[in-house]
Design a protein around this motif. Structure first.
Motif, PDB file in Angstrom:
ATOM      1  N   PHE A  76       0.169  14.956  19.563  1.00 52.38           N
ATOM      2  CA  PHE A  76      -0.601  16.187  19.320  1.00 52.38           C
ATOM      3  C   PHE A  76       0.371  17.317  19.031  1.00 52.38           C
ATOM      4  O   PHE A  76       1.412  17.425  19.686  1.00 52.38           O
ATOM      5  CB  PHE A  76      -1.466  16.557  20.534  1.00 52.38           C
ATOM      6  N   VAL A  77       0.031  18.159  18.055  1.00 49.21           N
ATOM      7  CA  VAL A  77       0.819  19.351  17.720  1.00 49.21           C
ATOM      8  C   VAL A  77      -0.038  20.590  17.926  1.00 49.21           C
ATOM      9  O   VAL A  77      -1.138  20.696  17.373  1.00 49.21           O
ATOM     10  CB  VAL A  77       1.327  19.314  16.265  1.00 49.21           C
ATOM     11  N   LEU A  78       0.463  21.512  18.733  1.00 49.55           N
ATOM     12  CA  LEU A  78      -0.152  22.822  18.903  1.00 49.55           C
ATOM     13  C   LEU A  78       0.795  23.859  18.319  1.00 49.55           C
ATOM     14  O   LEU A  78       1.967  23.915  18.709  1.00 49.55           O
ATOM     15  CB  LEU A  78      -0.372  23.130  20.389  1.00 49.55           C
ATOM     16  N   PHE A  79       0.305  24.677  17.400  1.00 51.88           N
ATOM     17  CA  PHE A  79       1.166  25.664  16.742  1.00 51.88           C
ATOM     18  C   PHE A  79       0.614  27.057  16.991  1.00 51.88           C
ATOM     19  O   PHE A  79      -0.470  27.408  16.514  1.00 51.88           O
ATOM     20  CB  PHE A  79       1.250  25.374  15.250  1.00 51.88           C
ATOM     21  N   CYS A  80       1.366  27.852  17.744  1.00 47.13           N
ATOM     22  CA  CYS A  80       0.995  29.237  18.032  1.00 47.13           C
ATOM     23  C   CYS A  80       1.673  30.165  17.035  1.00 47.13           C
ATOM     24  O   CYS A  80       2.905  30.237  16.988  1.00 47.13           O
ATOM     25  CB  CYS A  80       1.414  29.616  19.452  1.00 47.13           C
ATOM     26  N   GLN A  96       2.875  18.740  10.503  1.00 45.10           N
ATOM     27  CA  GLN A  96       2.813  17.294  10.750  1.00 45.10           C
ATOM     28  C   GLN A  96       3.435  16.519   9.600  1.00 45.10           C
ATOM     29  O   GLN A  96       4.211  15.591   9.803  1.00 45.10           O
ATOM     30  CB  GLN A  96       1.340  16.873  10.953  1.00 45.10           C
ATOM     31  N   HIS A  97       3.105  16.929   8.380  1.00 40.11           N
ATOM     32  CA  HIS A  97       3.622  16.229   7.205  1.00 40.11           C
ATOM     33  C   HIS A  97       5.134  16.454   7.047  1.00 40.11           C
ATOM     34  O   HIS A  97       5.885  15.506   6.794  1.00 40.11           O
ATOM     35  CB  HIS A  97       2.883  16.708   5.962  1.00 40.11           C
ATOM     36  N   LYS A  98       5.572  17.689   7.213  1.00 39.95           N
ATOM     37  CA  LYS A  98       6.992  18.002   7.041  1.00 39.95           C
ATOM     38  C   LYS A  98       7.868  17.306   8.087  1.00 39.95           C
ATOM     39  O   LYS A  98       9.013  16.952   7.803  1.00 39.95           O
ATOM     40  CB  LYS A  98       7.215  19.518   7.091  1.00 39.95           C
ATOM     41  N   LEU A  99       7.323  17.107   9.275  1.00 34.58           N
ATOM     42  CA  LEU A  99       8.078  16.443  10.339  1.00 34.58           C
ATOM     43  C   LEU A  99       7.941  14.926  10.289  1.00 34.58           C
ATOM     44  O   LEU A  99       8.556  14.224  11.089  1.00 34.58           O
ATOM     45  CB  LEU A  99       7.619  16.951  11.711  1.00 34.58           C
ATOM     46  N   ASN A 100       7.123  14.449   9.368  1.00 33.15           N
ATOM     47  CA  ASN A 100       6.882  13.005   9.243  1.00 33.15           C
ATOM     48  C   ASN A 100       6.385  12.424  10.566  1.00 33.15           C
ATOM     49  O   ASN A 100       6.820  11.363  11.019  1.00 33.15           O
ATOM     50  CB  ASN A 100       8.148  12.281   8.784  1.00 33.15           C
ATOM     51  N   LEU A 101       5.428  13.125  11.174  1.00 32.90           N
ATOM     52  CA  LEU A 101       4.810  12.647  12.398  1.00 32.90           C
ATOM     53  C   LEU A 101       3.675  11.687  12.052  1.00 32.90           C
ATOM     54  O   LEU A 101       3.144  11.712  10.932  1.00 32.90           O
ATOM     55  CB  LEU A 101       4.266  13.829  13.209  1.00 32.90           C
ATOM     56  N   THR A 103       0.138   9.963  11.387  1.00 33.70           N
ATOM     57  CA  THR A 103      -1.129  10.546  10.920  1.00 33.70           C
ATOM     58  C   THR A 103      -2.257  10.306  11.916  1.00 33.70           C
ATOM     59  O   THR A 103      -3.390  10.748  11.691  1.00 33.70           O
ATOM     60  CB  THR A 103      -1.524   9.953   9.549  1.00 33.70           C
ATOM     61  N   THR A 104      -1.947   9.658  13.014  1.00 31.45           N
ATOM     62  CA  THR A 104      -2.950   9.396  14.051  1.00 31.45           C
ATOM     63  C   THR A 104      -2.963  10.480  15.120  1.00 31.45           C
ATOM     64  O   THR A 104      -3.616  10.325  16.155  1.00 31.45           O
ATOM     65  CB  THR A 104      -2.660   8.040  14.721  1.00 31.45           C
ATOM     66  N   ILE A 105      -2.248  11.595  14.888  1.00 29.63           N
ATOM     67  CA  ILE A 105      -2.150  12.647  15.906  1.00 29.63           C
ATOM     68  C   ILE A 105      -3.161  13.757  15.646  1.00 29.63           C
ATOM     69  O   ILE A 105      -3.714  13.888  14.559  1.00 29.63           O
ATOM     70  CB  ILE A 105      -0.729  13.248  15.964  1.00 29.63           C
ATOM     71  N   GLY A 106      -3.377  14.586  16.670  1.00 29.61           N
ATOM     72  CA  GLY A 106      -4.136  15.816  16.512  1.00 29.61           C
ATOM     73  C   GLY A 106      -3.194  16.962  16.173  1.00 29.61           C
ATOM     74  O   GLY A 106      -2.014  16.932  16.555  1.00 29.61           O
ATOM     75  N   ALA A 107      -3.694  17.972  15.457  1.00 23.44           N
ATOM     76  CA  ALA A 107      -2.856  19.121  15.100  1.00 23.44           C
ATOM     77  C   ALA A 107      -3.742  20.337  14.885  1.00 23.44           C
ATOM     78  O   ALA A 107      -4.742  20.255  14.157  1.00 23.44           O
ATOM     79  CB  ALA A 107      -2.043  18.832  13.848  1.00 23.44           C
ATOM     80  N   LEU A 108      -3.380  21.444  15.507  1.00 19.80           N
ATOM     81  CA  LEU A 108      -4.157  22.665  15.299  1.00 19.80           C
ATOM     82  C   LEU A 108      -3.296  23.901  15.511  1.00 19.80           C
ATOM     83  O   LEU A 108      -2.296  23.859  16.225  1.00 19.80           O
ATOM     84  CB  LEU A 108      -5.387  22.697  16.217  1.00 19.80           C
ATOM     85  N   ASP A 109      -3.705  24.992  14.868  1.00 25.89           N
ATOM     86  CA  ASP A 109      -3.102  26.312  15.072  1.00 25.89           C
ATOM     87  C   ASP A 109      -3.919  27.067  16.114  1.00 25.89           C
ATOM     88  O   ASP A 109      -5.130  26.870  16.236  1.00 25.89           O
ATOM     89  CB  ASP A 109      -3.144  27.149  13.796  1.00 25.89           C
ATOM     90  N   PHE A 110      -3.258  27.972  16.830  1.00 30.41           N
ATOM     91  CA  PHE A 110      -4.003  28.971  17.588  1.00 30.41           C
ATOM     92  C   PHE A 110      -3.284  30.308  17.448  1.00 30.41           C
ATOM     93  O   PHE A 110      -2.062  30.385  17.409  1.00 30.41           O
ATOM     94  CB  PHE A 110      -4.226  28.559  19.053  1.00 30.41           C
TER      95      PHE A 110
END
Length: 332
Positions: A76-80, A96-101, A103-110
């Motif tokens: 999971f990626v959380l980006f503040c 997520q794409h730039k870090l080559n993580l 594709t089965t992860i969650g990712a969101l901005d807050f």
């Protein structure tokens, strides 16, 4: 289940804006005056084409290499940030794409400012505790300097750009205890960038100057310093008292206080008001400035490295929104 901060790293842009340059632009500011009152000697400025997500990617790469972390374990990626690349898509998806993580992860901005790291830790703890994720990559990054008018002496003195990366997992060096969070949106207009959102998408070109020759414009960051100070001196002691109560601790049980590194004057005022001994109060802003949501993780990184972070450590962030939050972490 116990949830921990496992590792922290950070990234600073290459360009440095020091007090000598600042004093040349604003002769009424002397180098010594800036250092003594604000407590900042230099701040890092993002390059013209460098975004918050670019910096967050670099901070994450530092985390992976510095702490030998396998990126394939991130789920999971959380980006503040308050400096997103676009209105859409979500910057965390780009990261997520730039870090080559996977594709089965969650990712969101807050979108939060100086309280963002505390809120991010609370979200990460919830994700791990609920079993939704096992290894949360919490990123903070801001390019506030892009929002500043060139003649804004006060804010150009304070703010610098930075990004941090924190791994939150079920093991690590600091256990996350109970949180205290708060919000008071009545103060929203006291720290604001009006341009760029749905309410004001374009430039207003309404620049004016106050009696102290400070620029006021809907197109740049505006901060009502006196109102922010009043909010801080009222809200932060109550926040600290609340988080201590929730963790069934007294102030004397805290080995180190790591607060948002706003500026030296405000931090000293709060420390004295709350009667905290200087040896239990950590400062790290001299070489980086006020980096918004990144101040606490940068300070915690150095406090741990220097051996000051031990036992119970209280983290607290507060500012734009108004938004504020605190947590106790127990060091191993």
């Amino acid at each position: 289940m116990n949830i921990y901060i496992k590792a922290i790293s950070y990234y600073l842009p290459e360009k440095v804006f020091d007090n000598i340059e600042l004093a040349e632009l604003f002769p009424e500011w002397s180098v010594d005056k800036i250092a003594s009152k604000i407590g900042i000697d230099k701040r890092h400025i993002s390059a013209e084409c460098e975004t918050a997500s670019d910096m967050a990617v670099k901070a994450a790469e530092c985390l992976f290499s510095e702490h030998n972390i396998d990126r394939n374990n991130i789920d999971f990626v959380l980006f503040c940030t308050q400096s997103p690349d676009y209105n859409l898509p979500t910057s965390a998806c780009i990261i997520q794409h730039k870090l080559n993580l996977p594709t089965t992860i969650g990712a969101l901005d807050f979108n939060l400012g100086c309280s963002g790291y505390i809120y991010g830790l609370s979200l990460a703890k919830g994700l791990v505790a609920s079993g939704i994720a096992s290894n949360v990559l919490l990123l903070t990054a801001e390019t506030y300097t892009k929002y500043l008018h060139p003649k804004d002496k006060g804010n150009r003195t304070i703010f610098g750009d930075a990004a941090t990366a924190t791994l939150v997992s079920n093991d690590g060096f600091a256990m996350l205890e109970q949180f205290s969070l708060g919000t008071d949106g009545s103060g929203a207009e006291n720290l604001i960038v009006r341009k760029g959102g749905a309410r004001q998408s374009g430039a207003k070109n309404d620049l004016s100057f106050d009696e102290n020759n400070n620029p006021i414009s809907s197109d740049f960051l505006y901060m009502n310093g006196s109102e922010i100070f009043n909010f801080t001196q009222d809200a932060v002691p109550k926040l600290i008292a609340d988080v201590l109560q929730k963790n069934e601790l007294d102030k004397e049980n805290i080995n180190l206080f790591v607060l948002h590194q706003a500026n030296k004057y405000m931090m000293n005022f709060l420390r004295k008001k709350m009667k905290i001994a200087e040896e239990n109060f950590y400062y790290y802003m001299k070489d980086v400035g006020n980096t918004v949501s990144s101040t606490i993780p940068i300070a915690l990184y150095h406090a741990q490295k220097e051996g000051y972070a031990c036992g119970n450590v209280l983290l607290a962030g507060f500012g734009v929104g108004y938004s504020y939050g605190a947590v106790i972490i127990k060091m191993k």
